[in-house]
Design a protein around this motif. Structure first.
Motif, PDB file in Angstrom:
ATOM      1  N   LEU A 356      91.723-122.792  64.644  1.00 56.87           N
ATOM      2  CA  LEU A 356      91.709-123.274  63.433  1.00 56.87           C
ATOM      3  C   LEU A 356      91.559-121.811  62.512  1.00 56.87           C
ATOM      4  O   LEU A 356      92.280-121.543  61.577  1.00 56.87           O
ATOM      5  CB  LEU A 356      90.752-124.336  62.855  1.00 56.87           C
ATOM      6  CG  LEU A 356      90.753-125.743  63.589  1.00 56.87           C
ATOM      7  CD1 LEU A 356      89.651-126.472  63.104  1.00 56.87           C
ATOM      8  CD2 LEU A 356      92.146-126.145  62.928  1.00 56.87           C
ATOM      9  N   LEU A 357      90.539-120.894  63.044  1.00 60.90           N
ATOM     10  CA  LEU A 357      90.419-119.527  62.352  1.00 60.90           C
ATOM     11  C   LEU A 357      91.899-118.875  62.351  1.00 60.90           C
ATOM     12  O   LEU A 357      91.993-118.182  61.329  1.00 60.90           O
ATOM     13  CB  LEU A 357      89.321-119.214  62.933  1.00 60.90           C
ATOM     14  CG  LEU A 357      87.730-119.915  62.541  1.00 60.90           C
ATOM     15  CD1 LEU A 357      86.655-119.075  63.048  1.00 60.90           C
ATOM     16  CD2 LEU A 357      87.636-119.864  61.014  1.00 60.90           C
ATOM     17  N   LEU A 358      92.116-118.933  63.340  1.00 69.56           N
ATOM     18  CA  LEU A 358      93.389-117.930  63.663  1.00 69.56           C
ATOM     19  C   LEU A 358      94.680-118.686  62.649  1.00 69.56           C
ATOM     20  O   LEU A 358      95.356-117.917  62.026  1.00 69.56           O
ATOM     21  CB  LEU A 358      94.068-118.097  65.016  1.00 69.56           C
ATOM     22  CG  LEU A 358      95.051-117.093  65.332  1.00 69.56           C
ATOM     23  CD1 LEU A 358      94.785-115.745  65.243  1.00 69.56           C
ATOM     24  CD2 LEU A 358      95.473-117.323  66.924  1.00 69.56           C
ATOM     25  N   GLU A 359      94.641-119.885  62.664  1.00 71.19           N
ATOM     26  CA  GLU A 359      95.943-120.396  61.934  1.00 71.19           C
ATOM     27  C   GLU A 359      95.258-120.245  60.522  1.00 71.19           C
ATOM     28  O   GLU A 359      96.395-119.941  59.597  1.00 71.19           O
ATOM     29  CB  GLU A 359      95.858-121.975  62.179  1.00 71.19           C
ATOM     30  CG  GLU A 359      96.878-122.799  61.179  1.00 71.19           C
ATOM     31  CD  GLU A 359      96.330-124.363  61.609  1.00 71.19           C
ATOM     32  OE1 GLU A 359      96.386-124.952  60.924  1.00 71.19           O
ATOM     33  OE2 GLU A 359      96.230-124.809  62.827  1.00 71.19           O
ATOM     34  N   ARG A 360      94.137-120.263  59.952  1.00 72.01           N
ATOM     35  CA  ARG A 360      93.825-119.936  58.517  1.00 72.01           C
ATOM     36  C   ARG A 360      94.121-118.687  58.259  1.00 72.01           C
ATOM     37  O   ARG A 360      94.717-118.142  57.189  1.00 72.01           O
ATOM     38  CB  ARG A 360      92.223-120.232  58.493  1.00 72.01           C
ATOM     39  CG  ARG A 360      91.848-120.114  56.897  1.00 72.01           C
ATOM     40  CD  ARG A 360      90.516-120.501  56.859  1.00 72.01           C
ATOM     41  NE  ARG A 360      89.858-120.422  55.427  1.00 72.01           N
ATOM     42  CZ  ARG A 360      89.744-121.172  54.715  1.00 72.01           C
ATOM     43  NH1 ARG A 360      90.101-122.493  55.167  1.00 72.01           N
ATOM     44  NH2 ARG A 360      89.319-121.056  53.457  1.00 72.01           N
TER      45      ARG A 360
END
Length: 365
Positions: A356-360
């Motif tokens: 999720l952090l990479l996507e964000r």
């Protein structure tokens, strides 16, 4: 294992450590995250309670005294101060706090991961309440970035009931129960007995178990219910009215119920609704069969073999008594122990958080 970007900073919250399975599972997850080197802040209304000893020394504990509303009011400021990368919502009860954080923090709100801890298709609710609850569930995609269900059937139910995309739902089991951290609860000596483990709360419907005890064929059978809660007085009145004072035992919360659980003829769960009852898995792990109401889509995933126990319709008193009589029959074979799931749960959550952090990061680039 640490993230390639360093420790993940996780913010989570709970009303207290006095409650049931949701808080127990949260404490175990926090222990796993901290042990792997990640940084966890737990905002809590009361830090004492039965599960306090399960929290690791490395967690940052922020106690907000007063009511649960006080905790809710403090959450946005605490998130701003601690600047976490991820907010973790430990169960259905806390999803209103997740919505509040999204409203107050807006675009500054970190990704919110929410765990589905209880059944969502609540056929036990009356019509107006059920319609309102379904509307509330349909609002979840607006404030939850990702849902975690504990079994595939729960994941399917979550996607249907909330309308969230299946790509935003993961399946991660709760971590297994920890070894005993207090005085073990001994078995009842000299008699066959049934055991129930859980809060003395309306959801659990322990009155059904007590009524069923009065109807089983073996009149010397006893029942031990380990737990504490607001229904104690009502249950004690029921026990007295049925003349079962010498057969029903309500000793309170148990730090380590395994010795009593391992010697019981069967574990009884009579709830109106559940999520993935950890107590069923803990019972099967020590080779004790279970008798449970069909209170969640996950029940049939846990009790997948009739040699492991009996599933009865919720509210069917005759079926419950018949199932208890079956497992109380002298010489009835006990199931082989079934290993608990979820030994890699803390790590799998971290991998989800990292994704999720990479996507964000890509979205904001």
């Amino acid at each position: 294992m640490l993230s390639p970007y360093g420790p993940v900073r996780i913010f989570t919250f709970a009303k207290s450590l006095h409650d049931g399975g949701v808080e127990r599972a949260l404490a175990r997850l926090i222990r796993g995250w901290v042990a792997a080197g990640h940084r966890v802040t737990l905002a809590i209304g009361a830090s004492d309670g039965p599960h306090a000893g399960e929290l690791p020394a490395g967690v940052e504990l922020v106690e907000v005294s007063g009511s649960y509303l006080n905790l809710l009011a403090a959450l946005p400021g605490l998130v701003r101060r601690t600047a976490p990368a991820i907010i973790f919502c430990a169960g259905n009860y806390y999803s209103s706090a997740a919505a509040w954080l999204r409203v107050r923090l807006g675009r500054e709100c970190p990704p919110i991961v929410a765990k589905v801890s209880n059944r969502l298709d609540r056929d036990d609710q009356h019509f107006p309440l059920r319609q309102g609850y379904r509307a509330w569930l349909r609002a979840h995609p607006a404030f939850v970035d990702h849902l975690v269900a504990m079994t595939p059937a729960m994941a399917d139910e979550a996607a249907v009931m909330t309308g969230i995309g299946v790509d935003r739902v993961s399946v991660i089991a709760n971590p297994p129960g920890l070894g005993g951290r207090g005085t073990p609860t001994p078995p009842i000596g000299g008699s066959d007995y049934l055991i129930g483990i859980g809060r003395l709360a309306p959801q659990k419907r322990w009155d059904r178990a007590i009524s069923a005890l009065a109807g089983v064929a073996r009149r010397d059978t006893q029942l031990m219910i380990l737990g504490e809660g607001e229904e104690r007085a009502a249950l004690e009145r029921q026990v007295a009215a049925l003349g079962l004072d010498d057969r029903v035992h309500l000793p309170g919360y148990a730090n380590d119920p395994r010795p009593a659980l391992a010697r019981a003829r069967a574990l009884v769960l009579t709830s109106d609704f559940e999520g993935v009852p950890g107590v069923l898995q803990e019972s099967l792990a020590v080779g004790t069969p279970v008798v449970t109401t069909d209170s969640s889509v996950a029940i049939r995933e846990i009790v997948a073999d009739p040699r492991h126990g009996s599933i009865v319709p919720t509210g069917d008193d005759r079926a419950l008594i018949a199932a208890l009589d079956h497992w109380l029959t002298p010489g009835r074979p006990r199931p082989d122990p079934v290993p608990e799931r979820g030994r890699d749960s803390a790590e799998r959550y971290i991998r989800l958080f990292e994704g999720l952090l990479l996507e964000r990061r890509f979205r904001l680039a």
